[in-house]
Design a protein around this motif. Structure first.
Motif, short mmCIF file in Angstrom:
data_model
loop_
_atom_site.label_atom_id
_atom_site.label_comp_id
_atom_site.label_asym_id
_atom_site.label_seq_id
_atom_site.Cartn_x
_atom_site.Cartn_y
_atom_site.Cartn_z
N ARG A 1 0.83 -1.21 0.00
CA ARG A 1 0.00 0.00 0.00
C ARG A 1 0.87 1.26 0.00
O ARG A 1 0.65 2.19 -0.78
CB ARG A 1 -0.94 0.01 1.20
N ASP A 2 1.88 1.29 0.85
CA ASP A 2 2.77 2.45 0.91
C ASP A 2 3.49 2.65 -0.43
O ASP A 2 3.67 3.79 -0.87
CB ASP A 2 3.78 2.30 2.04
N LEU B 1 1.02 4.21 -2.99
CA LEU B 1 0.80 5.63 -2.69
C LEU B 1 2.03 6.47 -3.01
O LEU B 1 1.91 7.57 -3.54
CB LEU B 1 0.37 5.80 -1.23
N THR C 1 -3.94 7.41 -6.44
CA THR C 1 -4.86 8.33 -5.78
C THR C 1 -5.51 7.68 -4.56
O THR C 1 -6.10 8.37 -3.74
CB THR C 1 -5.96 8.80 -6.75
N GLY C 2 -5.39 6.40 -4.46
CA GLY C 2 -5.89 5.64 -3.31
C GLY C 2 -5.40 4.22 -3.45
O GLY C 2 -5.12 3.76 -4.56
#
Length: 178
Positions: A115-116, A119, A124-125
């Protein structure tokens, strides 16, 4: 229970139960009306789940693009450590909404890293969808946005998950009992 390669496998989540949960998850994802969605499957364990999930998303009128990343935090053992990229994404993700798909959320290290990473590369998400959640194994504070099943504290196989590269082909999730 069935016998495969001389081992007895107990079914924890049946093929039918998995199919129902994937349809439910796809409906939940579709209800958020994701646009420009990029599904990023974390290899190797998620390949079957990811394939079934994107087909279910299609049935719910969501047309995501698909990418693959291979991450490793285990090496050859079963105790997690530092996460590393084994195979990176081919395309760009900047400006895209990303749905990271993995088979199981345990310690949280790998999926937090993923996830990191998304991003930091301009997504954008970055939401997370997992088939199984082993909350009792969490060492990093992280929750998936979409979860199929809470998983008991067993080492599980099947439906893409393996032990020493075996049992990925099973159409259900189970555990080796003998």
């Amino acid at each position: 229970m069935i016998r495969v390669r001389g081992k007895t496998i107990e079914t924890l989540f049946s093929e039918e139960d998995i199919a129902r949960e994937i349809e439910r998850m796809a409906a939940e994802i579709a209800a958020h009306k994701p646009e420009n969605l990029l599904v990023v499957a974390v290899l190797k364990g998620s390949f079957i789940f990811a394939a079934d999930l994107i087909r279910a998303l299609h049935r719910h009128h969501v047309a995501p693009e698909m990418e693959f990343i291979q991450l490793s935090s285990y090496g050859t053992g079963t105790v997690g450590g530092d996460v590393r990229i084994v195979r990176d994404l081919d395309g760009q993700i900047a400006g895209r909404k990303v749905l990271i798909v993995d088979d199981i959320l345990e310690s949280g290290r790998t999926l937090k890293f993923a996830r990191d990473l998304m991003l930091s590369r301009g997504a954008t998400g970055a939401e997370i969808a997992v088939l199984l959640d082993k909350r009792m194994r969490r060492v990093i504070e992280l929750e998936a946005d979409y979860v199929g099943f809470d998983c008991p504290d067993h080492f599980v196989v099947g439906y893409g998950m393996d032990v020493a590269h075996t049992f990925r082909e099973l159409p259900f999730v189970g555990r080796v009992v003998s």
